[in-house]
Write an enzyme that holds these catalytic residues in place. Structure first.
Site, short mmCIF file in Angstrom:
data_model
loop_
_atom_site.label_atom_id
_atom_site.label_comp_id
_atom_site.label_asym_id
_atom_site.label_seq_id
_atom_site.Cartn_x
_atom_site.Cartn_y
_atom_site.Cartn_z
N ASN A 117 0.83 -1.22 0.00
CA ASN A 117 0.00 0.00 0.00
C ASN A 117 0.87 1.27 0.00
OD1 ASN A 117 0.94 0.15 2.59
ND2 ASN A 117 -1.06 -0.02 3.60
N LEU A 118 2.18 1.10 -0.03
CA LEU A 118 3.15 2.21 -0.08
C LEU A 118 3.04 3.14 1.13
CD1 LEU A 118 3.09 3.11 -3.93
CD2 LEU A 118 4.57 1.51 -2.73
N SER A 164 10.78 -11.53 13.85
CA SER A 164 11.86 -10.66 14.32
C SER A 164 12.51 -11.22 15.57
CB SER A 164 11.27 -9.29 14.64
OG SER A 164 12.20 -8.50 15.32
N THR A 218 13.04 -9.54 17.92
CA THR A 218 12.32 -8.86 19.01
C THR A 218 11.47 -9.83 19.82
OG1 THR A 218 11.97 -7.19 17.32
CG2 THR A 218 10.98 -6.75 19.43
N TYR A 236 4.90 -3.93 19.04
CA TYR A 236 5.41 -4.42 17.76
C TYR A 236 5.85 -5.88 17.88
CZ TYR A 236 8.85 -5.42 14.14
OH TYR A 236 9.56 -6.04 13.15
N LYS A 293 4.29 -9.54 16.30
CA LYS A 293 5.04 -10.59 15.58
C LYS A 293 4.81 -11.95 16.22
CE LYS A 293 6.93 -8.22 12.35
NZ LYS A 293 6.51 -8.43 10.98
N TYR A 328 14.35 -12.32 11.91
CA TYR A 328 15.50 -11.53 11.46
C TYR A 328 16.15 -10.87 12.67
CZ TYR A 328 12.44 -11.11 7.25
OH TYR A 328 11.59 -11.30 6.20
N PHE A 329 17.47 -10.74 12.62
CA PHE A 329 18.17 -9.93 13.61
C PHE A 329 18.21 -8.48 13.06
CE2 PHE A 329 19.07 -12.50 17.32
CZ PHE A 329 18.37 -13.62 16.92
N ARG A 350 17.95 4.19 25.89
CA ARG A 350 16.63 4.29 25.28
C ARG A 350 15.71 3.28 25.98
NH1 ARG A 350 16.24 3.18 18.84
NH2 ARG A 350 16.89 1.10 19.51
N PRO A 351 14.54 3.74 26.46
CA PRO A 351 13.68 2.80 27.18
C PRO A 351 13.37 1.57 26.31
CG PRO A 351 12.79 5.03 27.28
CD PRO A 351 13.97 5.07 26.34
N ASP A 396 15.43 -0.81 25.50
CA ASP A 396 16.57 -1.44 24.84
C ASP A 396 17.17 -2.54 25.71
OD1 ASP A 396 16.68 -0.23 22.42
OD2 ASP A 396 18.33 1.15 22.90
P1 NAD Z 1 9.43 -1.61 5.34
O1 NAD Z 1 8.54 -0.69 6.12
O2 NAD Z 1 10.49 -1.02 4.51
O3 NAD Z 1 8.53 -2.58 4.42
C1 NAD Z 1 7.24 -2.98 4.80
C2 NAD Z 1 6.32 -2.69 3.62
O4 NAD Z 1 4.99 -3.11 3.95
C3 NAD Z 1 6.26 -1.22 3.26
O5 NAD Z 1 6.57 -1.08 1.88
C4 NAD Z 1 4.83 -0.81 3.56
O6 NAD Z 1 4.36 0.17 2.65
C5 NAD Z 1 4.09 -2.15 3.42
N1 NAD Z 1 2.85 -2.29 4.20
C6 NAD Z 1 2.67 -2.07 5.53
N2 NAD Z 1 1.40 -2.34 5.87
C7 NAD Z 1 0.77 -2.76 4.75
C8 NAD Z 1 -0.54 -3.17 4.47
N3 NAD Z 1 -1.50 -3.23 5.42
N4 NAD Z 1 -0.87 -3.52 3.20
C9 NAD Z 1 0.07 -3.47 2.22
N5 NAD Z 1 1.33 -3.07 2.43
C10 NAD Z 1 1.68 -2.72 3.68
O7 NAD Z 1 10.04 -2.64 6.38
P2 NAD Z 1 11.22 -3.71 6.20
O8 NAD Z 1 12.37 -3.23 6.99
O9 NAD Z 1 11.40 -4.03 4.78
O10 NAD Z 1 10.58 -4.94 6.98
C11 NAD Z 1 9.86 -5.95 6.32
C12 NAD Z 1 9.29 -6.89 7.37
O11 NAD Z 1 10.35 -7.42 8.15
C13 NAD Z 1 8.32 -6.21 8.34
O12 NAD Z 1 7.27 -7.11 8.63
C14 NAD Z 1 9.17 -6.00 9.58
O13 NAD Z 1 8.40 -6.00 10.75
C15 NAD Z 1 10.09 -7.22 9.53
N6 NAD Z 1 11.37 -7.00 10.23
C16 NAD Z 1 12.13 -5.90 9.90
C17 NAD Z 1 13.32 -5.67 10.58
C18 NAD Z 1 14.14 -4.45 10.28
O14 NAD Z 1 14.94 -4.05 11.13
N7 NAD Z 1 14.05 -3.83 9.11
C19 NAD Z 1 13.74 -6.56 11.58
C20 NAD Z 1 12.95 -7.68 11.86
C21 NAD Z 1 11.76 -7.89 11.18
N1 UDP Z 2 21.14 3.11 18.87
C1 UDP Z 2 21.78 4.28 19.22
N2 UDP Z 2 21.38 5.46 18.62
C2 UDP Z 2 20.41 5.49 17.69
C3 UDP Z 2 19.76 4.28 17.33
C4 UDP Z 2 20.14 3.12 17.95
O1 UDP Z 2 22.68 4.27 20.06
O2 UDP Z 2 20.08 6.58 17.18
C5 UDP Z 2 21.56 1.83 19.49
C6 UDP Z 2 20.48 1.12 20.26
O3 UDP Z 2 20.44 1.57 21.60
C7 UDP Z 2 20.91 -0.34 20.13
C8 UDP Z 2 21.58 -0.40 18.75
O4 UDP Z 2 21.93 0.96 18.44
O5 UDP Z 2 21.89 -0.65 21.11
C9 UDP Z 2 20.68 -0.93 17.65
O6 UDP Z 2 19.46 -0.21 17.66
P1 UDP Z 2 18.37 -0.40 16.52
O7 UDP Z 2 17.21 0.48 16.86
O8 UDP Z 2 19.00 -0.22 15.19
O9 UDP Z 2 17.97 -1.95 16.63
P2 UDP Z 2 17.23 -2.75 17.83
O10 UDP Z 2 17.44 -2.00 19.10
O11 UDP Z 2 15.81 -2.81 17.41
O12 UDP Z 2 17.90 -4.08 17.84
#
Ligand code: NAD
Ligand code: UDP
Length: 339
Positions: free
Chosen positions: A32-33, A124, A126, A148, A152, A176-177, A291-292, A294
């Site tokens: 949906n962009l 994730s 997470t 969030y 997941k 994913y990490f 950051r809260p 973390d």
């Molecule tokens: P992103 O925001 O770049 O891509 C997500 C896409 O989904 C976007 O293009 C957005 O427009 C689309 N979208 C959201 N809601 C939608 C809906 N209801 N209908 C249609 N399209 C929709 O994010 P990303 O970093 O590419 O992440 C992809 C997936 O991986 C996500 O589910 C995210 O939670 C998961 N993930 C990402 C990370 C990360 O750090 N990037 C880490 C772990 C998991």
């Molecule tokens: N972080 C930071 N400054 C920023 C963003 C992130 O110091 O502006 C730190 C954050 O506290 C964590 C690491 O970078 O230790 C990775 O954070 P990110 O948000 O990228 O990933 P996540 O915490 O979701 O694993």
């Protein structure tokens, strides 16, 4: 195969499009962009010289999704679409649960109606919250502590129930990490619409001069230099993991769960130093409070994916930073207003 990528215009989705197209798969994207631009799809086509079938549609619009399945003989789905900001999820939990969970329910109901039962889901790290033991393997307790992460986990559980109700579903839950980096061409990359929450895009914007300095969230963690430690994984390695997961599903794998990470942790200051080396630019930073929410340290045990998918992350942090810098320096304004 004809593969539908939900959220395929986004960061991880667009890189996965490239990997799939290069393996001669047909790619259909529904997005949906709301957090991406169509320009990313155009650039995927330019990199690969192949066409992507694109639908601008919201997953929650079930009749719209049904039409996409009617018009395309889809073999498998990779489900990236979702909202992903931890902080935003705390402020707007209903939007996060509504989008991520209802989108998945709508998608799965349409898949079931069309007999498409091969699904890769973007989960994730997470879901592990603050892992008691690192590296965390897939058996580590799951206890996310923000909406969030809970969205997941709930989706993982919904998909597990779906598989139990009908064992002909093949589902890969990929945890994913920390995905970073970009395609080496520098033509696609991560382009957050607001000020980035994540470390790597923030550093990249400091290096290119769009932001003045990095706030390092805490240097008093129980880690070698006091700053947070994470498992950064190159987005191209991650994209290749999806290809391997699809191959696994094709063997009627049933429900499988894999960590996709490198197995190595790097601190915030190590990432700053690596980016400085890669870009040749200064990265001014200041230490601020934690950051809260973390955690100190989180990195993967990715050996299950190594054994069962024959997949290992190959690219190190220097390559991650070099490719992120290539993208950022070639596109200082990201995808801009180009569409
Ligand atoms: P992103 O925001 O770049 O891509 C997500 C896409 O989904 C976007 O293009 C957005 O427009 C689309 N979208 C959201 N809601 C939608 C809906 N209801 N209908 C249609 N399209 C929709 O994010 P990303 O970093 O590419 O992440 C992809 C997936 O991986 C996500 O589910 C995210 O939670 C998961 N993930 C990402 C990370 C990360 O750090 N990037 C880490 C772990 C998991
Ligand atoms: N972080 C930071 N400054 C920023 C963003 C992130 O110091 O502006 C730190 C954050 O506290 C964590 C690491 O970078 O230790 C990775 O954070 P990110 O948000 O990228 O990933 P996540 O915490 O979701 O694993």
């Amino acid at each position: 195969m004809n593969i539908l990528l939900t959220g395929g215009a986004g960061y991880i989705g667009s890189h996965t499009c490239v990997v799939l197209l290069e393996k001669e798969h047909h790619v259909i994207v529904v997005d949906n962009l709301c957090n991406s631009k169509f320009e990313a799809i155009k650039r995927v086509e330019a990199i690969t010289g192949k066409k992507v079938i694109f639908y601008q549609e919201d997953l929650r619009n079930t009749p719209g999704m049904d039409a996409i399945f009617r018009n395309n003989a889809i073999n498998a789905v990779i489900h990236f679409a979702g909202l992903k900001s931890v902080a935003e999820s705390v402020a707007r939990p209903l939007d996060y649960y509504g989008n991520n969970i209802n989108g998945t329910l709508s998608l799965c109901s349409v898949m079931a109606a069309h007999g498409v039962k091969n699904l890769v889901f973007s989960s994730s790290a997470t879901v592990y919250g603050d892992p008691e033991v690192v590296p965390a393997d897939e058996t580590a307790p799951v206890r996310p502590f923000n909406p969030y992460g809970r969205s997941k986990l709930f989706i993982e559980e919904i998909l597990t129930d779906l598989h139990h109700s009908d064992l002909s579903w093949n589902i890969a839950l990929l945890r994913y990490f920390n995905p970073v980096g970009a395609h080496p061409s520098g033509r696609i990359g991560e382009d957050p619409s607001d000020i980035p929450n994540n470390l790597m895009p923030y550093i990249a914007r400091v290096a290119v001069g769009r932001l003045s300095e990095l706030n390092v969230y805490g240097d008093d963690y129980d880690t070698p230099d006091g700053t947070g430690v994470r498992d950064y994984i190159h987005v191209m390695d991650l994209a290749e993991g999806h290809l391997k997961a699809l191959e696994k599903l094709a063997t009627n794998s049933g429900l499988v769960t894999y960590n996709l990470g490198t197995g190595k942790g790097f601190s915030v200051l190590e990432m700053v130093a690596a980016f400085k080396r890669a870009s040749g630019k200064p990265i001014p930073y200041k230490i601020v409070g934690r950051r809260p929410g973390d955690v100190a340290t989180c990195y993967a045990n990715p050996s299950l994916a190594g054994r069962e998918l024959c997949w290992t992350a190959r690219r190190g942090i220097d390559e991650m930073c070099a490719d992120a810098w290539q993208w950022q320096s070639m596109n200082p304004g990201g995808y801009g207003e180009t569409g």
